[in-house]
Design a protein around this motif. Sequence first.
Motif, PDB file in Angstrom:
ATOM      1  N   GLN A 132       3.325   6.553   6.595  1.00 35.40           N
ATOM      2  CA  GLN A 132       2.884   5.753   7.611  1.00 35.40           C
ATOM      3  C   GLN A 132       1.542   5.605   8.037  1.00 35.40           C
ATOM      4  OE1 GLN A 132       5.464   6.156  11.306  1.00 35.40           O
ATOM      5  NE2 GLN A 132       6.669   7.603   9.988  1.00 35.40           N
ATOM      6  N   ALA A 133       0.756   4.714   6.872  1.00 35.69           N
ATOM      7  CA  ALA A 133      -0.606   4.710   7.039  1.00 35.69           C
ATOM      8  C   ALA A 133      -1.355   4.057   8.152  1.00 35.69           C
ATOM      9  CB  ALA A 133      -0.976   4.019   5.588  1.00 35.69           C
ATOM     10  N   THR A 134      -0.680   3.093   8.597  1.00 32.08           N
ATOM     11  CA  THR A 134      -1.392   2.527   9.839  1.00 32.08           C
ATOM     12  C   THR A 134      -1.240   3.526  11.175  1.00 32.08           C
ATOM     13  OG1 THR A 134      -0.634   0.403   9.065  1.00 32.08           O
ATOM     14  CG2 THR A 134      -1.254   0.566  11.674  1.00 32.08           C
ATOM     15  N   MET A 135      -0.167   4.052  11.171  1.00 28.59           N
ATOM     16  CA  MET A 135      -0.192   5.263  12.391  1.00 28.59           C
ATOM     17  C   MET A 135      -1.254   6.278  12.210  1.00 28.59           C
ATOM     18  SD  MET A 135       1.548   3.779  14.601  1.00 28.59           S
ATOM     19  CE  MET A 135       1.928   5.244  15.742  1.00 28.59           C
ATOM     20  N   ALA A 136      -1.216   6.644  10.833  1.00 30.79           N
ATOM     21  CA  ALA A 136      -2.232   7.856  10.371  1.00 30.79           C
ATOM     22  C   ALA A 136      -3.638   7.415  10.898  1.00 30.79           C
ATOM     23  CB  ALA A 136      -1.960   8.148   8.966  1.00 30.79           C
ATOM     24  N   LYS A 137      -3.918   6.180  10.500  1.00 28.20           N
ATOM     25  CA  LYS A 137      -5.450   5.711  10.907  1.00 28.20           C
ATOM     26  C   LYS A 137      -5.489   5.859  12.177  1.00 28.20           C
ATOM     27  CE  LYS A 137      -8.766   2.077   9.664  1.00 28.20           C
ATOM     28  NZ  LYS A 137      -8.777   0.855   8.997  1.00 28.20           N
ATOM     29  N   GLY A 143       4.474  -1.020  -2.284  1.00 22.23           N
ATOM     30  CA  GLY A 143       4.900  -0.618  -1.261  1.00 22.23           C
ATOM     31  C   GLY A 143       4.335   0.472  -0.196  1.00 22.23           C
ATOM     32  N   PHE A 144       3.514   1.251  -1.032  1.00 20.06           N
ATOM     33  CA  PHE A 144       2.854   2.557  -0.593  1.00 20.06           C
ATOM     34  C   PHE A 144       1.486   2.299   0.007  1.00 20.06           C
ATOM     35  CE2 PHE A 144       0.189   6.668  -0.659  1.00 20.06           C
ATOM     36  CZ  PHE A 144       1.232   7.365   0.009  1.00 20.06           C
ATOM     37  N   PHE A 145       1.343   2.549   1.556  1.00 21.70           N
ATOM     38  CA  PHE A 145       0.125   2.158   2.250  1.00 21.70           C
ATOM     39  C   PHE A 145       0.138   0.756   2.371  1.00 21.70           C
ATOM     40  CE2 PHE A 145      -1.322   6.342   0.744  1.00 21.70           C
ATOM     41  CZ  PHE A 145      -1.600   6.833   2.322  1.00 21.70           C
ATOM     42  N   ALA A 146       1.195   0.028   2.243  1.00 18.11           N
ATOM     43  CA  ALA A 146       1.181  -1.556   2.246  1.00 18.11           C
ATOM     44  C   ALA A 146       0.911  -2.020   3.657  1.00 18.11           C
ATOM     45  CB  ALA A 146       2.568  -2.100   1.861  1.00 18.11           C
ATOM     46  N   SER A 147       1.449  -1.194   4.565  1.00 17.71           N
ATOM     47  CA  SER A 147       1.162  -1.558   6.240  1.00 17.71           C
ATOM     48  C   SER A 147      -0.192  -1.526   6.528  1.00 17.71           C
ATOM     49  CB  SER A 147       1.967  -0.748   6.909  1.00 17.71           C
ATOM     50  OG  SER A 147       1.563   0.621   6.869  1.00 17.71           O
ATOM     51  N   LEU A 148      -1.060  -0.936   5.625  1.00 22.24           N
ATOM     52  CA  LEU A 148      -2.464  -0.623   6.095  1.00 22.24           C
ATOM     53  C   LEU A 148      -3.332  -1.652   5.109  1.00 22.24           C
ATOM     54  CD1 LEU A 148      -4.733   0.666   7.869  1.00 22.24           C
ATOM     55  CD2 LEU A 148      -4.526   2.606   5.976  1.00 22.24           C
ATOM     56  N   PHE A 149      -3.294  -1.555   3.923  1.00 18.90           N
ATOM     57  CA  PHE A 149      -4.031  -2.228   2.818  1.00 18.90           C
ATOM     58  C   PHE A 149      -3.496  -3.524   2.489  1.00 18.90           C
ATOM     59  CE2 PHE A 149      -4.582   2.398   2.241  1.00 18.90           C
ATOM     60  CZ  PHE A 149      -5.639   2.439   2.712  1.00 18.90           C
ATOM     61  N   GLY A 150      -2.114  -3.845   2.591  1.00 17.81           N
ATOM     62  CA  GLY A 150      -1.507  -4.837   2.022  1.00 17.81           C
ATOM     63  C   GLY A 150      -1.082  -4.848   0.605  1.00 17.81           C
ATOM     64  N   GLY A 151       0.147  -5.113   0.222  1.00 21.64           N
ATOM     65  CA  GLY A 151       0.688  -5.014  -1.270  1.00 21.64           C
ATOM     66  C   GLY A 151       0.067  -6.416  -2.098  1.00 21.64           C
ATOM     67  N   LYS A 152       0.162  -6.334  -3.299  1.00 22.14           N
ATOM     68  CA  LYS A 152       0.051  -7.327  -4.160  1.00 22.14           C
ATOM     69  C   LYS A 152       1.223  -8.297  -3.987  1.00 22.14           C
ATOM     70  CE  LYS A 152      -3.112  -5.197  -7.669  1.00 22.14           C
ATOM     71  NZ  LYS A 152      -3.474  -5.054  -9.043  1.00 22.14           N
ATOM     72  N   LYS A 153       0.719  -9.319  -4.040  1.00 19.74           N
ATOM     73  CA  LYS A 153       1.987 -10.510  -3.985  1.00 19.74           C
ATOM     74  C   LYS A 153       2.212 -10.699  -5.564  1.00 19.74           C
ATOM     75  CE  LYS A 153       0.254 -12.747   0.370  1.00 19.74           C
ATOM     76  NZ  LYS A 153      -0.159 -14.103   0.787  1.00 19.74           N
TER      77      LYS A 153
END
Length: 299
Positions: free
Chosen positions: A245-250, A288-298
């Motif tokens: 949960q990278a967003t919450m971690a940050k 999907g990993f850290f997608a909530s923070l950095f955004g995944g590739k489309k």
Amino acid sequence: MSFEMTKGLFKYDFTDQHAILGVPLDAEFNDIRKRYMKIARRLHSDTCSFESQADKDWANQFLSKVVNPAYNKFSKESDRKEYSLLLAAIAKRVVKEQAKMQIESEAAKQLATAKNWEEAYKTAVSKLALKQYESVKETQEAIDQISELNMVYLLRKERGIATPPPPPPTDVKKTDPPTPTPTPTTTPPPVIDSQTEAYCRRAQGFMDSKNYAKGSLELREALKRDPKHSKAHAMLAMCYLEQNQATMAKLEMNKALASNPEEPTALEVKKKLEQASAKAKKGDEKPGFFASLFGGKKK
């Protein structure tokens, strides 16, 4: 044949294995094993010295149904860790419900007000353990009293009441002028909330066993007491990071660094997030990993 025990920690729907074996809560496994062997010899049908046959039957049943399971709880490291976590949860509950606490034994009442309470606790447990398995009556009474001692010990340990009072002031002669109180030149250290630190210690135990969800719960309780506790924010950030949960971690990392820019756990989380960000930009990170923070590739 009833073996019901309802005093001390048993009141909290908790089986106090330490009280059954007559050892203090911080006893090492080797000491627990020695104590168990002594009790087993005392209660076993081949060596039991109880007078009546009914008492001998009781002793044999108590050994197999109560004492042996108590010892088994300590015989494996994984079981010891699980039991320690349960005991930590009970300690938290004892503090929360202390207003309803009822203490019956004289030993526990004395421990509640003892100055050197840690030493007094071990002495009291040892004294009760000496005659704990001399008879059926003494066995049940000793277990109840030791469990009450354990309850009071946990309360005092959690609340940190071991701080000694300040020394009395030195006598000053009447002819001497009063000594002015010097103005402090440095900021006094912050008052540490022992309960907040207790939450952090329990959280660390859960994190060490990779139970980050329970660790997060403990840390959120800590932050309710002290919203600016940098260590709690940093540990919570690490819990979120380990759960992807990278967003919450940050978010928690930034709160920790705002309170203490040198918070080591927060800096570790920051380093890991930066490394993950670099991998994500290169396209090396897993989908999907850290997608909530950095955004995944489309695609």
